[in-house]
Design a protein around this motif. Structure first.
Motif, PDB file in Angstrom:
ATOM      1  N   TYR A   1     -74.983 -63.561 -24.341  1.00  0.00           N
ATOM      2  CA  TYR A   1     -74.818 -62.581 -23.282  1.00  0.00           C
ATOM      3  C   TYR A   1     -76.130 -61.967 -22.807  1.00  0.00           C
ATOM      4  CZ  TYR A   1     -69.952 -63.173 -24.383  1.00  0.00           C
ATOM      5  OH  TYR A   1     -68.734 -63.723 -24.586  1.00  0.00           O
ATOM      6  N   ALA A   2     -77.248 -62.496 -23.304  1.00  0.00           N
ATOM      7  CA  ALA A   2     -78.534 -61.970 -22.872  1.00  0.00           C
ATOM      8  C   ALA A   2     -78.729 -62.288 -21.394  1.00  0.00           C
ATOM      9  CB  ALA A   2     -79.654 -62.588 -23.692  1.00  0.00           C
ATOM     10  N   GLN A   3     -79.355 -61.397 -20.692  1.00  0.00           N
ATOM     11  CA  GLN A   3     -79.690 -61.555 -19.284  1.00  0.00           C
ATOM     12  C   GLN A   3     -78.485 -61.922 -18.438  1.00  0.00           C
ATOM     13  OE1 GLN A   3     -82.837 -64.150 -17.592  1.00  0.00           O
ATOM     14  NE2 GLN A   3     -84.237 -62.712 -18.541  1.00  0.00           N
ATOM     15  N   SER A   4     -77.306 -61.390 -18.787  1.00  0.00           N
ATOM     16  CA  SER A   4     -76.173 -61.589 -17.896  1.00  0.00           C
ATOM     17  C   SER A   4     -75.683 -60.208 -17.486  1.00  0.00           C
ATOM     18  CB  SER A   4     -75.080 -62.408 -18.588  1.00  0.00           C
ATOM     19  OG  SER A   4     -74.192 -61.569 -19.273  1.00  0.00           O
ATOM     20  N   VAL A   5     -75.264 -60.107 -16.224  1.00  0.00           N
ATOM     21  CA  VAL A   5     -74.910 -58.797 -15.675  1.00  0.00           C
ATOM     22  C   VAL A   5     -73.644 -58.268 -16.348  1.00  0.00           C
ATOM     23  CG1 VAL A   5     -74.293 -57.554 -13.586  1.00  0.00           C
ATOM     24  CG2 VAL A   5     -75.979 -59.393 -13.497  1.00  0.00           C
ATOM     25  N   LEU A   6     -72.648 -59.146 -16.485  1.00  0.00           N
ATOM     26  CA  LEU A   6     -71.368 -58.690 -17.008  1.00  0.00           C
ATOM     27  C   LEU A   6     -71.333 -58.670 -18.527  1.00  0.00           C
ATOM     28  CD1 LEU A   6     -69.028 -60.473 -14.477  1.00  0.00           C
ATOM     29  CD2 LEU A   6     -69.742 -58.086 -14.507  1.00  0.00           C
ATOM     30  N   GLY A   7     -72.241 -59.422 -19.152  1.00  0.00           N
ATOM     31  CA  GLY A   7     -72.339 -59.412 -20.620  1.00  0.00           C
ATOM     32  C   GLY A   7     -71.036 -59.775 -21.286  1.00  0.00           C
ATOM     33  N   VAL A   8     -70.617 -58.930 -22.212  1.00  0.00           N
ATOM     34  CA  VAL A   8     -69.447 -59.232 -23.028  1.00  0.00           C
ATOM     35  C   VAL A   8     -68.167 -59.304 -22.186  1.00  0.00           C
ATOM     36  CG1 VAL A   8     -68.275 -58.605 -25.153  1.00  0.00           C
ATOM     37  CG2 VAL A   8     -70.638 -57.979 -24.842  1.00  0.00           C
ATOM     38  N   ALA A   9     -68.205 -58.738 -20.986  1.00  0.00           N
ATOM     39  CA  ALA A   9     -67.021 -58.789 -20.131  1.00  0.00           C
ATOM     40  C   ALA A   9     -66.562 -60.221 -19.882  1.00  0.00           C
ATOM     41  CB  ALA A   9     -67.312 -58.096 -18.803  1.00  0.00           C
ATOM     42  N   TRP A  10     -67.493 -61.181 -20.029  1.00  0.00           N
ATOM     43  CA  TRP A  10     -67.105 -62.583 -19.830  1.00  0.00           C
ATOM     44  C   TRP A  10     -66.030 -63.010 -20.816  1.00  0.00           C
ATOM     45  CZ3 TRP A  10     -67.778 -65.115 -15.633  1.00  0.00           C
ATOM     46  CH2 TRP A  10     -68.865 -64.811 -14.795  1.00  0.00           C
ATOM     47  N   ALA A  11     -66.004 -62.366 -21.976  1.00  0.00           N
ATOM     48  CA  ALA A  11     -64.997 -62.699 -22.972  1.00  0.00           C
ATOM     49  C   ALA A  11     -63.601 -62.375 -22.450  1.00  0.00           C
ATOM     50  CB  ALA A  11     -65.270 -61.936 -24.264  1.00  0.00           C
ATOM     51  N   VAL A  12     -63.537 -61.406 -21.525  1.00  0.00           N
ATOM     52  CA  VAL A  12     -62.249 -61.017 -20.943  1.00  0.00           C
ATOM     53  C   VAL A  12     -61.959 -61.866 -19.709  1.00  0.00           C
ATOM     54  CG1 VAL A  12     -61.001 -59.124 -19.882  1.00  0.00           C
ATOM     55  CG2 VAL A  12     -62.533 -58.686 -21.794  1.00  0.00           C
ATOM     56  N   ILE A  13     -63.017 -62.137 -18.959  1.00  0.00           N
ATOM     57  CA  ILE A  13     -62.842 -62.833 -17.686  1.00  0.00           C
ATOM     58  C   ILE A  13     -62.250 -64.223 -17.872  1.00  0.00           C
ATOM     59  CG2 ILE A  13     -64.112 -63.805 -15.737  1.00  0.00           C
ATOM     60  CD1 ILE A  13     -65.979 -61.356 -16.008  1.00  0.00           C
ATOM     61  N   GLN A  14     -62.745 -64.941 -18.909  1.00  0.00           N
ATOM     62  CA  GLN A  14     -62.295 -66.323 -19.086  1.00  0.00           C
ATOM     63  C   GLN A  14     -60.775 -66.421 -19.255  1.00  0.00           C
ATOM     64  OE1 GLN A  14     -64.045 -68.431 -22.362  1.00  0.00           O
ATOM     65  NE2 GLN A  14     -63.176 -70.371 -21.716  1.00  0.00           N
ATOM     66  N   PRO A  15     -60.175 -65.742 -20.247  1.00  0.00           N
ATOM     67  CA  PRO A  15     -58.712 -65.873 -20.372  1.00  0.00           C
ATOM     68  C   PRO A  15     -57.971 -65.210 -19.219  1.00  0.00           C
ATOM     69  CG  PRO A  15     -59.571 -64.350 -22.022  1.00  0.00           C
ATOM     70  CD  PRO A  15     -60.745 -64.963 -21.341  1.00  0.00           C
ATOM     71  N   LEU A  16     -58.526 -64.138 -18.668  1.00  0.00           N
ATOM     72  CA  LEU A  16     -57.824 -63.424 -17.602  1.00  0.00           C
ATOM     73  C   LEU A  16     -57.674 -64.295 -16.364  1.00  0.00           C
ATOM     74  CD1 LEU A  16     -56.530 -60.733 -16.952  1.00  0.00           C
ATOM     75  CD2 LEU A  16     -58.710 -59.982 -15.986  1.00  0.00           C
ATOM     76  N   PHE A  17     -58.761 -64.947 -15.957  1.00  0.00           N
ATOM     77  CA  PHE A  17     -58.683 -65.767 -14.752  1.00  0.00           C
ATOM     78  C   PHE A  17     -57.856 -67.023 -14.966  1.00  0.00           C
ATOM     79  CE2 PHE A  17     -61.017 -64.034 -11.183  1.00  0.00           C
ATOM     80  CZ  PHE A  17     -61.514 -62.892 -11.773  1.00  0.00           C
ATOM     81  N   SER A  18     -57.954 -67.613 -16.175  1.00  0.00           N
ATOM     82  CA  SER A  18     -57.084 -68.757 -16.457  1.00  0.00           C
ATOM     83  C   SER A  18     -55.629 -68.311 -16.333  1.00  0.00           C
ATOM     84  CB  SER A  18     -57.333 -69.289 -17.861  1.00  0.00           C
ATOM     85  OG  SER A  18     -58.674 -69.643 -18.012  1.00  0.00           O
ATOM     86  N   THR A  19     -55.339 -67.137 -16.892  1.00  0.00           N
ATOM     87  CA  THR A  19     -53.971 -66.640 -16.842  1.00  0.00           C
ATOM     88  C   THR A  19     -53.501 -66.460 -15.399  1.00  0.00           C
ATOM     89  OG1 THR A  19     -54.397 -65.450 -18.882  1.00  0.00           O
ATOM     90  CG2 THR A  19     -52.442 -64.824 -17.674  1.00  0.00           C
ATOM     91  N   LEU A  20     -54.390 -65.892 -14.581  1.00  0.00           N
ATOM     92  CA  LEU A  20     -54.005 -65.682 -13.183  1.00  0.00           C
ATOM     93  C   LEU A  20     -53.706 -67.008 -12.490  1.00  0.00           C
ATOM     94  CD1 LEU A  20     -56.483 -62.846 -12.129  1.00  0.00           C
ATOM     95  CD2 LEU A  20     -53.991 -62.700 -12.455  1.00  0.00           C
ATOM     96  N   VAL A  21     -54.584 -67.995 -12.716  1.00  0.00           N
ATOM     97  CA  VAL A  21     -54.385 -69.291 -12.066  1.00  0.00           C
ATOM     98  C   VAL A  21     -53.091 -69.926 -12.572  1.00  0.00           C
ATOM     99  CG1 VAL A  21     -55.282 -71.630 -11.873  1.00  0.00           C
ATOM    100  CG2 VAL A  21     -56.824 -69.669 -11.627  1.00  0.00           C
ATOM    101  N   PHE A  22     -52.885 -69.882 -13.890  1.00  0.00           N
ATOM    102  CA  PHE A  22     -51.668 -70.484 -14.446  1.00  0.00           C
ATOM    103  C   PHE A  22     -50.425 -69.776 -13.928  1.00  0.00           C
ATOM    104  CE2 PHE A  22     -54.051 -71.945 -18.499  1.00  0.00           C
ATOM    105  CZ  PHE A  22     -54.654 -72.935 -17.751  1.00  0.00           C
TER     106      PHE A  22
END
Lengths: 422, 275
Positions: free
Chosen positions: B42-63
């Motif tokens: 998560y170094a040098q990323s704007v959202l940092g740890v939030a990516w851990a939430v984004i991945q399953p959340l967006f998959s869920t939305l698409v599914f």
């Protein structure tokens, strides 16, 4: 009391895998499509050394020696002699194929400085990372952190990611962690080749300190001066076997003598298959010097012999000495004025290079036999490799002194005014 | 001098057990490698740890749109969004763990060839650093459960058990893949799409009840079936708690874990030579 006992150690590797790998994408695709089965067999064989004996090479064979407590043992040998393999076995990175090693005591092996450093982590985090990889516990590092930071001289940047460090700073930080290991047996591979003069002095001091504390040190290096000065005893490896072990000065002398004999083996040809043409054919190129080894102080001669098939040939030799990276150190000519007129038959050229002239290193010889000052009748690239060893009395600095040449100019320093010296 | 630290180095043969004592000595290394994994990711990323939430959340939305709304796949009577989110959280952990641990040895080849340490800490640390992502995305599930006003059933006491099965499966397969990947780089290429495909072999986008009755016991040999359906049963009350599937999964997971350990130890000796 022996702290390391090595008995009949051997290590075999599978060779010949590299040719199967293409370096272009297309090449790789073609190879991949053509022979997945061949690939499978090759890759499986990488870890199966019991079959197909002819593609197996022994990196080490039948190596036995002992190291006593508190001894500082130097390990020397040519590239590919098995030094690194031996260290890797002693430090448990790889397993031997035969034989065994008994080690009594905690071992720390330094085959690289700063293993496990991650560019995104800060200096402090990397100290913990590197320290724990080397087998330290967190508590231990906590205790030594100040000392480590102090020794490395990077305290100002301790909380900066290591990617912003200069390479020198990275090396210093890595070495500092390693220097604070407290093993009973320390194995070091040529880490002194890095860092600036000031830092090298610190490292050497640390190494001497470690050995004076009665700890055992194994030290692999190409730097014969460092070996002679630091190690009481030296082991010489050649083609994976121990060829000498004993007092460092003697073993280093053996090595140099052996190298001189091997490395400067005269390139010599019989007339029938000698390189050349209808004008000249080369008989030999060789180096001559007196003494055991060709050091930076030794004057030496480069001698050419060739058969001349033309009568009354006005000719000279143009000689280039190149570094291994391809830069020309100098280009000299045999006598041009008057240009010698050579009769038919064997001719000899001799170029004398003074001592205290070339720097230590390996050089490659290229030469032309030239007719009438302009027409090259024969040329040979890489006709001979010449290795010149370092020879120093000052042992404060073990790095390579830069430059192509190492002149010994008269150079004095004193107070300008005699009375101020009082 | 300390005579207790005597060591004999010689060629080893056959299968070897785990040197627990050594592993415990290197627990600090495991910790720092795990931290390194998380920080570096998560170094040098704007959202940092939030990516851990984004991945399953967006998959869920698409599914939810594709499988829930368009294909109208049965979701055992709960909103499809929750149905797939609760499955995706353990699944994402499992899938990421596989890719990451499969690469863990190859990407640390420079360490393996320069220093001795128990190699097992590499796949272990990649699983632990994924564990952090799992916890974060699990918190997301809890948030949505509160939003939908759903209380977990008393079977929540089995949750730790499900986590153990999940861990053993991930670690077991992770160890096998990482050891194979050192020698066969094909693993790396295969993993890229394999993790996407094998998702359909687990009840992530559809319920196990859609699998023909007679095949369910075969289907449940996949340990992730018990884990996912267990999660759904606990949090969404989709089915009665699937003891049978979980038991089957536990057996398979244990087998994978034990085999993985021994296979890893067997291959360990050649890592430095072929890496």
């Amino acid at each position: 009391m022996n702290v390391i006992e090595v008995k009949g150690l051997g290590k075999k590797y599978r060779i010949g895998k590299a040719d199967k790998q293409a370096d272009t994408l297309t090449g790789a695709l073609i190879n991949g499509l053509r022979s997945p089965w061949q690939n499978l067999r090759n890759i499986r064989n990488l870890s199966r050394l019991d079959r197909d004996e002819d593609s197996v090479a022994w990196a080490l064979r039948d190596v036995s020696f002992e190291v006593k407590e508190g001894e500082v043992l130097g390990i020397i040998g040519h590239n590919g002699a098995g030094k690194s393999t031996l260290l890797k076995i002693l430090s448990r990175i790889t397993e031997p194929s035969e034989g065994e090693v008994r080690i009594h005591g905690r071992v720390a092996a330094l085959l690289e400085v700063g293993t496990g450093f991650h560019p995104e982590l800060t200096g402090r985090e990397n100290i913990y990372m590197n320290g724990t990889i080397l087998g330290m516990r967190k508590k231990e590092i906590d205790r030594k952190l100040d000392e480590i930071v102090d020794f490395s001289g990077v305290e100002k940047y301790l909380d900066t990611p290591v990617k912003f460090y200069s390479s020198g700073m990275r090396v210093r930080l890595g070495f500092s962690v390693a220097a604070h290991l407290e093993p009973e047996i320390l194995i070091i591979d040529e880490v002194l080749a890095v860092g600036d003069a000031e830092f090298q002095r610190k490292c050497m001091g640390k190494m001497e300190f470690v050995s004076h504390q009665g700890r055992t040190v194994l030290f692999v290096s190409h730097n014969l001066e460092a070996i002679k000065n630091l190690c009481g005893k030296t082991l010489l490896l050649n083609n994976g076997q121990v060829t000498a072990i004993g007092h460092s000065k003697m073993v280093v002398g053996d090595y140099l003598a052996q190298y001189s004999r091997q490395g400067f083996a005269t390139s010599e040809w019989a007339e029938a298959d000698a390189p050349g043409n209808e004008v000249v054919k080369l008989k030999s190129v060789r180096v001559e010097f007196s003494g055991d080894a060709l050091s930076i102080r030794t004057p030496f001669d480069i001698i050419f012999e060739f058969w001349n098939y033309q009568n009354e040939m006005s000719s000279n030799i143009s000689l280039h000495l190149l570094t291994m990276s391809g830069e020309t150190v100098f280009n000299v000519f045999s006598c041009l004025d008057p240009l010698p007129r050579l009769r038919k038959g064997l001719c000899i050229g001799r170029c004398s290079i003074p001592g205290n002239f070339l720097n230590a290193g390996v050089y490659s010889l290229k030469f032309f036999i030239v007719k009438n000052k302009s027409e090259a009748v024969f040329s040979l690239t890489d006709a001979l490799r010449i290795e010149i060893f370092d020879d120093r009395t000052d042992i404060q600095w073990y790095g390579k002194i830069p430059g192509f040449i190492r002149p010994n100019f008269e150079f004095t320093l004193s107070n300008a005014n005699a009375t101020e010296a009082e | 001098m300390n005579k207790s630290s005597s060591l004999v180095i010689r060629a080893s043969r056959g299968w070897r057990g785990i040197d627990w004592k050594e592993l415990i000595h290197y627990r600090d290394l495991l910790w720092f490698l795990t931290v390194r994994g998380i920080k570096a990711k998560y170094a040098q990323s704007v959202l940092g740890v939030a990516w851990a939430v984004i991945q399953p959340l967006f998959s869920t939305l698409v599914f939810t749109v594709v499988f829930g709304t368009l294909a109208r796949i049965d979701s055992n009577g709960v909103p499809y969004f929750l149905f797939s989110l609760v499955a995706l959280v353990p699944w994402t952990f499992f899938a990421n763990t596989l890719t990451d641990s499969a690469n863990s040895l190859v990407s640390n080849a420079n360490m393996i060839t320069k220093v001795y340490f128990p190699r097992l800490v590499l796949p272990l640390s990649s699983i632990l650093s994924k564990g952090v992502d799992f916890l974060i995305s699990f918190a997301l599930v809890i948030v949505f459960l509160i939003v939908y006003r759903m209380l977990p059933s008393w079977h929540v006491v089995w949750l730790p058990w499900l986590l153990v099965v999940l861990l053993m499966t991930s670690l077991g397969i992770g160890m096998i893949l990482s050891a194979m990947a050192v020698q066969y780089r094909d693993v790396k290429h295969a993993m890229v799409f394999a993790v996407q495909l094998i998702m359909y072999a687990a009840p992530v986008v559809y319920p196990t009840t859609n699998v023909p009755e007679g095949w369910r016991s075969v289907y449940a040999l996949n340990p992730m079936v018990g884990v996912i359906e267990g999660f759904r049963s606990i949090f969404l009350h989709t089915l009665p708690f699937p003891y049978g599937w979980v038991a089957q999964g536990t057996l398979v997971a244990t087998a994978l874990f034990v085999f993985g350990l021994f296979y890893f130890r067997k291959m360990e000796r050649v890592f430095a030579d072929v890496a």
